[in-house]
Design a protein around this motif. Structure first.
Motif, PDB file in Angstrom:
ATOM      1  N   ASP A 135       0.346   7.771  -3.173  1.00 46.69           N
ATOM      2  CA  ASP A 135      -0.908   7.054  -3.342  1.00 46.69           C
ATOM      3  C   ASP A 135      -1.126   6.686  -4.807  1.00 46.69           C
ATOM      4  O   ASP A 135      -1.468   5.546  -5.123  1.00 46.69           O
ATOM      5  N   THR A 147       0.853  -1.191   0.000  1.00 48.67           N
ATOM      6  CA  THR A 147       0.000   0.000   0.000  1.00 48.67           C
ATOM      7  C   THR A 147       0.890   1.242   0.000  1.00 48.67           C
ATOM      8  O   THR A 147       2.107   1.157   0.179  1.00 48.67           O
ATOM      9  N   ALA A 148       0.255   2.419  -0.180  1.00 49.47           N
ATOM     10  CA  ALA A 148       1.028   3.658  -0.193  1.00 49.47           C
ATOM     11  C   ALA A 148       1.783   3.836   1.120  1.00 49.47           C
ATOM     12  O   ALA A 148       2.951   4.242   1.139  1.00 49.47           O
ATOM     13  N   THR A 149       1.128   3.514   2.238  1.00 48.90           N
ATOM     14  CA  THR A 149       1.770   3.670   3.540  1.00 48.90           C
ATOM     15  C   THR A 149       2.965   2.738   3.673  1.00 48.90           C
ATOM     16  O   THR A 149       4.060   3.143   4.081  1.00 48.90           O
ATOM     17  N   GLN A 160      -7.895  -3.067  -1.368  1.00 49.09           N
ATOM     18  CA  GLN A 160      -6.893  -2.064  -1.721  1.00 49.09           C
ATOM     19  C   GLN A 160      -7.281  -0.681  -1.213  1.00 49.09           C
ATOM     20  O   GLN A 160      -6.424   0.105  -0.783  1.00 49.09           O
ATOM     21  N   GLU A 161      -8.572  -0.366  -1.245  1.00 48.52           N
ATOM     22  CA  GLU A 161      -9.013   0.936  -0.733  1.00 48.52           C
ATOM     23  C   GLU A 161      -8.925   0.988   0.789  1.00 48.52           C
ATOM     24  O   GLU A 161      -8.484   1.988   1.361  1.00 48.52           O
ATOM     25  N   SER A 168       1.407   3.981  -5.819  1.00 48.90           N
ATOM     26  CA  SER A 168       1.112   2.656  -5.272  1.00 48.90           C
ATOM     27  C   SER A 168      -0.045   2.005  -6.016  1.00 48.90           C
ATOM     28  O   SER A 168      -0.065   0.783  -6.195  1.00 48.90           O
ATOM     29  N   ARG A 169      -1.013   2.804  -6.481  1.00 43.61           N
ATOM     30  CA  ARG A 169      -2.135   2.237  -7.241  1.00 43.61           C
ATOM     31  C   ARG A 169      -1.663   1.687  -8.588  1.00 43.61           C
ATOM     32  O   ARG A 169      -2.140   0.641  -9.048  1.00 43.61           O
ATOM     33  N   HIS A 178     -14.081   6.639  -2.820  1.00 44.28           N
ATOM     34  CA  HIS A 178     -13.313   5.935  -3.850  1.00 44.28           C
ATOM     35  C   HIS A 178     -14.067   4.809  -4.546  1.00 44.28           C
ATOM     36  O   HIS A 178     -13.551   4.260  -5.522  1.00 44.28           O
ATOM     37  N   THR A 211      -5.485   1.769   2.226  1.00 40.58           N
ATOM     38  CA  THR A 211      -4.923   3.117   2.132  1.00 40.58           C
ATOM     39  C   THR A 211      -5.233   3.955   3.371  1.00 40.58           C
ATOM     40  O   THR A 211      -4.680   5.049   3.523  1.00 40.58           O
ATOM     41  N   HIS A 212      -6.127   3.477   4.240  1.00 39.96           N
ATOM     42  CA  HIS A 212      -6.457   4.255   5.443  1.00 39.96           C
ATOM     43  C   HIS A 212      -5.405   4.014   6.519  1.00 39.96           C
ATOM     44  O   HIS A 212      -5.002   2.861   6.764  1.00 39.96           O
TER      45      HIS A 212
END
Length: 588
Positions: A378, A336-338, A490-491, A381-382, A552, A494-495
């Motif tokens: 973000d 993930t982005a994080t 995947q969404e 990463s997607r 999203h 991202t949190h």
């Protein structure tokens, strides 16, 4: 690098003294001058010839190591030991039950050199599953590490030879595996007396047919009995070369064995690292302190592992920014982005790959593009989350239309390259299975139309790269709408409150099914919900994540219910067991 300078290899693992070590195995009679049947064993012989004194194997935990010349001698001793087993015939299966120690690395070369079939077993399977595989594969020899020797069934037929290793590298006289190697070493020396001048590796003959089976890797059996996937010499050779190229393996590479070597023959990296003439750094178990010790002090340049392993690596107390870049192969799902930000901050650079047991492990890779560097994390990463394109030694990966008719039809039609139309990923070529061992019906069904059908649902983007949406059985159908569990996950990932998660279908009286999310909180999430009772914490999590998801995705895809968990059930290779979660949700 951690080396025991006082260590001396046993005689079975020493090359000849006073003369050249013959590292050219015998070519089958009648072989044309412009054809050499491919075998991964060639990688070891080449490395021992070109870089005989280069460290091939380092095993810090047990204090021993081998150069390539020493390892080539050790593997030759193993090959002769196997050929001395009463009744041995080419094609006999050799099972290996072992963590990531030199024993299993030896076997990936020695079994093939002896003309056998390397059959690595998952030591995290139950004794009943292991017994089934031993019977199904009709195994002749079992090589087993002492730590998992209790998994060998006590009632095996007397025709099966069991050899237990104490992982001593010859430092203990009571090590049965080392004694086995010594018997092979003696047989090797004796064979030279009657070979008309042939010596060492020239006493063994390469396979005449590169398409015969060299390895048998069993699937996890999550949807039924495990199936034995047959790998050919040609496929193993070319898959390994694909990994050399796509992973940038060289003679300066140090590969840390985090990924289980029993899994898809270690994704063919036992052969790939050797082809690159790099160093194998052994790690008996996934221990994050030991991983960081290897990263910080062992010169490690590469490792592979599931996203759950990467989370453990970045969260370890020992984590700190490295002074060199490490390439990390990640499968199952992309970071993930994080997680991506944290890995890159530590100089750990993920390479997203995708594959199955039936494709020798990774067979596609997401190739980075220069334009990504202008994107925020973000967005990057997607893009990185896509499964990408086929590796250099494989054929193009396709996504074909999936209807009731095409389950038996041999005519395959490609979906549009619009990132919207959903189909099934199919593959063919050098990096796909020969077939399922002793299961012609399953083989025919899986390879209809001349392509291997993965069962993974995906779209294909305008650039040709594929992106998985789900396994067919994991699609959630709510009010007639198909929901990709992967896209929802995947969404959620991202949190910042979410460390890991998985979504499954939950029965609903109105919509048929709705999305239920199992969430493992991140440290930030734990702090945000601290002090709340379980009911209030779950309600607060649901409210927060619902607001996040609605930005999203379509309303019908947003999870309707949640469970906060302290761990997620996983297979031995790090995959989340959604079958277990579906059973759990059915009881709520």
């Amino acid at each position: 690098m951690h080396l025991n300078r006082a260590y001396t290899p046993p005689p079975s693992s020493r090359p000849p003294v006073g003369r050249p070590f013959e590292l050219r195995s015998n070519i089958p009679d009648g072989t044309l001058h412009h054809v050499t049947p491919l075998t991964p064993v060639h990688f070891l012989l080449r490395a021992a010839l070109v870089r005989p004194d280069k460290l091939a194997i380092v095993h810090p935990e047990q204090g021993y190591h081998f150069t390539y010349a020493q390892w080539a001698a050790r593997v030759l001793s193993l090959a002769f030991a196997l050929r001395e087993v009463p009744g041995w015939r080419n094609g006999d299966r050799v099972a290996i039950l072992s963590p990531n120690v030199p024993l299993i690395a030896d076997a990936h070369f020695g079994v093939l050199a002896a003309g056998g079939v390397c059959t690595p077993l998952n030591f995290r399977n139950s004794p009943k599953e292991i017994e089934f595989i031993l019977q199904h594969a009709d195994v002749r020899v079992v090589l087993v590490d002492h730590a998992v020797a209790h998994l060998v069934p006590p009632n095996l037929p007397s025709t099966i030879t069991v050899v237990v290793s104490l992982d001593s590298g010859g430092q203990r006289k009571d090590d049965a595996y080392e004694a086995f190697l010594m018997r092979g070493h003696v047989a090797w020396q004796n064979a030279q007396q009657y070979a008309g001048g042939a010596r060492d590796w020239a006493l063994l003959t390469q396979p005449a047919d590169e398409l015969v089976t060299c390895a048998l890797c069993y699937t996890s059996g999550t949807t039924g009995r495990p199936k034995g996937v047959e790998y050919s010499f040609r496929g193993a050779y070319l898959s390994a070369l694909g990994n050399v190229i796509e992973s940038n393996l060289t003679g300066d590479s140090v590969y840390l064995w985090v990924l289980p070597m029993f899994h898809c023959c270690g994704w063919t990296f036992p052969w790939a690292v050797t082809a690159g003439m790099g160093t194998h750094y052994m790690l008996r178990q996934v221990d994050y302190a030991q991983i960081w010790d290897a990263l910080l002090h062992g010169g490690v340049t590469h490792y592979a592992g599931a996203p759950t392993v990467q989370l453990g690596v970045v969260n370890a107390p020992q984590a700190k920014r490295l002074d060199h870049a490490v390439r990390v192969l990640v499968a199952a799902s992309a970071p993930t982005a994080t997680l991506l930000a944290r890995m890159e901050g530590l100089q750990l650079y993920p390479v997203h790959v995708y594959g199955l047991t039936e494709t020798y492990g990774p067979s596609t890779r997401r190739f980075a593009e220069a334009a990504w560097q202008t994107l925020d994390l973000d967005a990057r990463s997607r893009l990185q989350a896509r499964q990408g394109h086929a590796m250099v030694t494989s054929d193009e990966t396709r996504v074909v239309r999936r209807t009731e008719e095409t389950q038996t039809d041999t005519v395959l039609e490609d979906v549009q390259r619009d990132g919207q139309e959903v189909g099934e990923i199919v593959m063919r070529g050098n990096m796909t299975l020969k077939g399922y061992y002793r299961d012609p019906d399953a083989t025919a069904q899986a390879t209809r139309g001349g392509w291997f059908h993965t069962g993974d649902l995906a779209v294909r983007h305008p650039g040709g790269e594929v992106q998985i949406l789900d396994r067919g059985k994991d699609v959630i159908i709510s009010g007639g709408e198909n929901i990709s569990s992967v896209m929802v996950e995947q969404e959620l990932a991202t949190h910042p409150w979410v460390n890991e998660m998985a979504v499954v279908a939950r029965v609903h009286p109105q919509w048929g099914e709705v999305v239920h999310a199992f969430v493992l909180l991140s440290p930030e999430g734990e702090r945000a919900l601290a002090g709340k009772d379980p009911t209030a914490a779950t309600a607060a999590l649901a409210q927060t994540l619902e607001a996040h998801c609605r930005q999203h995705m379509s309303k019908f895809a947003v999870p309707k219910t949640y469970t906060i968990v302290t761990e997620l059930p996983k297979t031995s290779t790090g995959k989340i067991q959604k079958k277990v979660l579906r059973e759990r949700i059915a009881r709520l």
